[in-house]
Write a protein that holds these residues in place. Structure first.
Motif, PDB file in Angstrom:
ATOM      1  N   VAL A 103       0.862  -1.170   0.000  1.00 25.94           N
ATOM      2  CA  VAL A 103       0.000   0.000   0.000  1.00 25.94           C
ATOM      3  C   VAL A 103       0.904   1.227   0.000  1.00 25.94           C
ATOM      4  O   VAL A 103       1.735   1.390   0.895  1.00 25.94           O
ATOM      5  CB  VAL A 103      -0.922   0.015   1.241  1.00 25.94           C
ATOM      6  N   ASN A 104       0.763   2.049  -1.026  1.00 29.82           N
ATOM      7  CA  ASN A 104       1.487   3.319  -1.108  1.00 29.82           C
ATOM      8  C   ASN A 104       0.469   4.428  -0.918  1.00 29.82           C
ATOM      9  O   ASN A 104      -0.642   4.346  -1.443  1.00 29.82           O
ATOM     10  CB  ASN A 104       2.149   3.484  -2.475  1.00 29.82           C
ATOM     11  N   GLY A 105       0.837   5.465  -0.185  1.00 33.56           N
ATOM     12  CA  GLY A 105      -0.128   6.535   0.022  1.00 33.56           C
ATOM     13  C   GLY A 105       0.508   7.801   0.531  1.00 33.56           C
ATOM     14  O   GLY A 105       1.727   7.928   0.622  1.00 33.56           O
ATOM     15  N   ARG A 106      -0.355   8.736   0.835  1.00 34.37           N
ATOM     16  CA  ARG A 106       0.038  10.017   1.408  1.00 34.37           C
ATOM     17  C   ARG A 106      -0.749  10.200   2.702  1.00 34.37           C
ATOM     18  O   ARG A 106      -1.895   9.799   2.791  1.00 34.37           O
ATOM     19  CB  ARG A 106      -0.317  11.165   0.476  1.00 34.37           C
ATOM     20  N   THR A 107      -0.103  10.836   3.656  1.00 37.29           N
ATOM     21  CA  THR A 107      -0.791  11.176   4.889  1.00 37.29           C
ATOM     22  C   THR A 107      -0.196  12.479   5.417  1.00 37.29           C
ATOM     23  O   THR A 107       0.944  12.814   5.112  1.00 37.29           O
ATOM     24  CB  THR A 107      -0.688  10.047   5.943  1.00 37.29           C
ATOM     25  N   VAL A 108      -0.982  13.198   6.153  1.00 38.34           N
ATOM     26  CA  VAL A 108      -0.510  14.434   6.779  1.00 38.34           C
ATOM     27  C   VAL A 108      -0.341  14.158   8.268  1.00 38.34           C
ATOM     28  O   VAL A 108      -1.244  13.655   8.929  1.00 38.34           O
ATOM     29  CB  VAL A 108      -1.503  15.593   6.544  1.00 38.34           C
ATOM     30  N   PHE A 109       0.849  14.476   8.783  1.00 38.90           N
ATOM     31  CA  PHE A 109       1.143  14.277  10.197  1.00 38.90           C
ATOM     32  C   PHE A 109       1.399  15.634  10.846  1.00 38.90           C
ATOM     33  O   PHE A 109       2.131  16.461  10.299  1.00 38.90           O
ATOM     34  CB  PHE A 109       2.369  13.387  10.388  1.00 38.90           C
ATOM     35  N   GLN A 110       0.790  15.833  12.039  1.00 37.13           N
ATOM     36  CA  GLN A 110       1.089  17.045  12.789  1.00 37.13           C
ATOM     37  C   GLN A 110       1.502  16.693  14.216  1.00 37.13           C
ATOM     38  O   GLN A 110       2.641  16.876  14.583  1.00 37.13           O
ATOM     39  CB  GLN A 110      -0.080  18.017  12.796  1.00 37.13           C
ATOM     40  N   ILE A 111       0.582  16.181  15.022  1.00 33.73           N
ATOM     41  CA  ILE A 111       0.915  15.878  16.415  1.00 33.73           C
ATOM     42  C   ILE A 111       0.467  14.463  16.791  1.00 33.73           C
ATOM     43  O   ILE A 111       1.218  13.700  17.370  1.00 33.73           O
ATOM     44  CB  ILE A 111       0.246  16.883  17.382  1.00 33.73           C
ATOM     45  N   SER A 112      -0.770  14.130  16.484  1.00 37.29           N
ATOM     46  CA  SER A 112      -1.363  12.860  16.908  1.00 37.29           C
ATOM     47  C   SER A 112      -0.806  11.689  16.111  1.00 37.29           C
ATOM     48  O   SER A 112      -0.507  11.814  14.931  1.00 37.29           O
ATOM     49  CB  SER A 112      -2.880  12.894  16.723  1.00 37.29           C
ATOM     50  N   THR A 113      -0.680  10.550  16.775  1.00 35.91           N
ATOM     51  CA  THR A 113      -0.217   9.335  16.115  1.00 35.91           C
ATOM     52  C   THR A 113      -1.167   8.976  14.977  1.00 35.91           C
ATOM     53  O   THR A 113      -2.382   9.048  15.122  1.00 35.91           O
ATOM     54  CB  THR A 113      -0.133   8.180  17.124  1.00 35.91           C
ATOM     55  N   VAL A 114      -0.575   8.599  13.844  1.00 35.59           N
ATOM     56  CA  VAL A 114      -1.339   8.237  12.651  1.00 35.59           C
ATOM     57  C   VAL A 114      -1.143   6.749  12.388  1.00 35.59           C
ATOM     58  O   VAL A 114      -0.020   6.246  12.443  1.00 35.59           O
ATOM     59  CB  VAL A 114      -0.854   9.050  11.425  1.00 35.59           C
ATOM     60  N   ARG A 115      -2.234   6.061  12.098  1.00 34.18           N
ATOM     61  CA  ARG A 115      -2.170   4.650  11.708  1.00 34.18           C
ATOM     62  C   ARG A 115      -2.357   4.566  10.203  1.00 34.18           C
ATOM     63  O   ARG A 115      -3.269   5.159   9.640  1.00 34.18           O
ATOM     64  CB  ARG A 115      -3.264   3.852  12.420  1.00 34.18           C
ATOM     65  N   VAL A 116      -1.478   3.802   9.553  1.00 35.77           N
ATOM     66  CA  VAL A 116      -1.544   3.582   8.113  1.00 35.77           C
ATOM     67  C   VAL A 116      -1.876   2.105   7.909  1.00 35.77           C
ATOM     68  O   VAL A 116      -1.071   1.233   8.244  1.00 35.77           O
ATOM     69  CB  VAL A 116      -0.208   3.940   7.423  1.00 35.77           C
ATOM     70  N   ASP A 117      -3.080   1.827   7.397  1.00 37.54           N
ATOM     71  CA  ASP A 117      -3.501   0.440   7.204  1.00 37.54           C
ATOM     72  C   ASP A 117      -2.859  -0.159   5.961  1.00 37.54           C
ATOM     73  O   ASP A 117      -2.712   0.504   4.938  1.00 37.54           O
ATOM     74  CB  ASP A 117      -5.028   0.361   7.095  1.00 37.54           C
ATOM     75  N   GLY A 118      -2.475  -1.420   6.073  1.00 38.31           N
ATOM     76  CA  GLY A 118      -1.815  -2.121   4.984  1.00 38.31           C
ATOM     77  C   GLY A 118      -2.564  -3.375   4.595  1.00 38.31           C
ATOM     78  O   GLY A 118      -3.775  -3.480   4.806  1.00 38.31           O
ATOM     79  N   PRO A 119      -1.845  -4.345   4.052  1.00 40.50           N
ATOM     80  CA  PRO A 119      -2.483  -5.576   3.574  1.00 40.50           C
ATOM     81  C   PRO A 119      -3.115  -6.386   4.708  1.00 40.50           C
ATOM     82  O   PRO A 119      -2.641  -6.383   5.833  1.00 40.50           O
ATOM     83  CB  PRO A 119      -1.336  -6.369   2.950  1.00 40.50           C
ATOM     84  N   THR A 120      -4.181  -7.073   4.350  1.00 37.51           N
ATOM     85  CA  THR A 120      -4.829  -8.049   5.214  1.00 37.51           C
ATOM     86  C   THR A 120      -4.904  -9.343   4.417  1.00 37.51           C
ATOM     87  O   THR A 120      -5.300  -9.323   3.252  1.00 37.51           O
ATOM     88  CB  THR A 120      -6.253  -7.591   5.598  1.00 37.51           C
ATOM     89  N   ALA A 121      -4.506 -10.451   5.017  1.00 36.04           N
ATOM     90  CA  ALA A 121      -4.465 -11.700   4.253  1.00 36.04           C
ATOM     91  C   ALA A 121      -4.629 -12.906   5.170  1.00 36.04           C
ATOM     92  O   ALA A 121      -4.438 -12.818   6.385  1.00 36.04           O
ATOM     93  CB  ALA A 121      -3.144 -11.812   3.497  1.00 36.04           C
ATOM     94  N   THR A 122      -4.967 -14.019   4.550  1.00 40.68           N
ATOM     95  CA  THR A 122      -4.971 -15.315   5.209  1.00 40.68           C
ATOM     96  C   THR A 122      -3.710 -16.035   4.750  1.00 40.68           C
ATOM     97  O   THR A 122      -3.449 -16.115   3.552  1.00 40.68           O
ATOM     98  CB  THR A 122      -6.228 -16.119   4.823  1.00 40.68           C
ATOM     99  N   VAL A 123      -2.935 -16.522   5.694  1.00 37.74           N
ATOM    100  CA  VAL A 123      -1.662 -17.164   5.358  1.00 37.74           C
ATOM    101  C   VAL A 123      -1.618 -18.576   5.943  1.00 37.74           C
ATOM    102  O   VAL A 123      -2.336 -18.878   6.905  1.00 37.74           O
ATOM    103  CB  VAL A 123      -0.469 -16.334   5.881  1.00 37.74           C
ATOM    104  N   PRO A 124      -0.778 -19.443   5.387  1.00 39.27           N
ATOM    105  CA  PRO A 124      -0.693 -20.813   5.901  1.00 39.27           C
ATOM    106  C   PRO A 124      -0.157 -20.851   7.334  1.00 39.27           C
ATOM    107  O   PRO A 124       0.742 -20.087   7.694  1.00 39.27           O
ATOM    108  CB  PRO A 124       0.299 -21.498   4.949  1.00 39.27           C
ATOM    109  N   CYS A 125      -0.721 -21.737   8.124  1.00 40.97           N
ATOM    110  CA  CYS A 125      -0.242 -21.921   9.494  1.00 40.97           C
ATOM    111  C   CYS A 125       1.214 -22.375   9.471  1.00 40.97           C
ATOM    112  O   CYS A 125       1.622 -23.129   8.586  1.00 40.97           O
ATOM    113  CB  CYS A 125      -1.092 -22.963  10.211  1.00 40.97           C
ATOM    114  N   GLY A 126       1.986 -21.874  10.407  1.00 40.54           N
ATOM    115  CA  GLY A 126       3.394 -22.235  10.495  1.00 40.54           C
ATOM    116  C   GLY A 126       4.309 -21.342   9.679  1.00 40.54           C
ATOM    117  O   GLY A 126       5.522 -21.494   9.737  1.00 40.54           O
TER     118      GLY A 126
END
Length: 153
Positions: A103-126
């Motif tokens: 995920v590539n993007g832009r965000t504006v940061f000033q003071i508060s913590t910013v969360r940038v969401d990325g990939p969500t996936a199902t992966v093999p156990c182990g």
């Protein structure tokens, strides 16, 4: 009804409640899968602190990055700081396997913590998921932070 009779009636009611059968939904809630959050080391860059994290629930993985202040402002620094427009890149893959996405993007940061969401996936156990998060702005390049997370199921 005198005071002793009321206490005895209350105690009898409490015993009856404790002896009642447990509803069926309580057993179902104890089998829910737990989410484990793992974050990599924080990176310091141009007054910012960045880190990448993964939430693992069973075989499901959610990747996200966080941008925050690296610490208190230096004496004489204007407050609040001017907003910074940041370019972000967040990617993840299964070690030795497929990419989970980027995920590539832009965000504006000033003071508060910013969360940038990325990939969500199902992966093999182990397997192990490797995630990378980088932030850059005009005048300074990326300094990626990473995390490796085992998916045990």
């Amino acid at each position: 009804m005198n005071r002793i009779a009321r206490i005895a009636a209350g105690a009898t009611g409490a015993v009856a409640l404790l002896a009642a059968p447990v509803p069926a939904f309580a057993a179902a809630s104890t089998t829910a899968t737990t989410t484990v959050t793992t974050c990599g080391w924080s990176g310091l860059q141009a007054g910012l602190s960045t880190k990448v994290c993964a939430d693992v629930t069973g075989d499901s993985v959610v990747i996200y990055g966080q941008i925050g202040m690296a610490g208190p402002p230096s004496p004489g620094t204007p407050w609040p700081p001017a907003p910074k427009e940041l370019l972000t890149r967040l990617s993840a893959d299964v070690t030795g396997g497929n990419s989970l996405g980027a995920v590539n993007g832009r965000t504006v940061f000033q003071i508060s913590t910013v969360r940038v969401d990325g990939p969500t996936a199902t992966v093999p156990c182990g397997s192990t998921v490797h995630a990378s998060f980088s932030v850059e702005a005009l005048g300074w390049g990326p300094s990626p932070v990473t995390v490796d997370v085992p998916v045990g199921c």
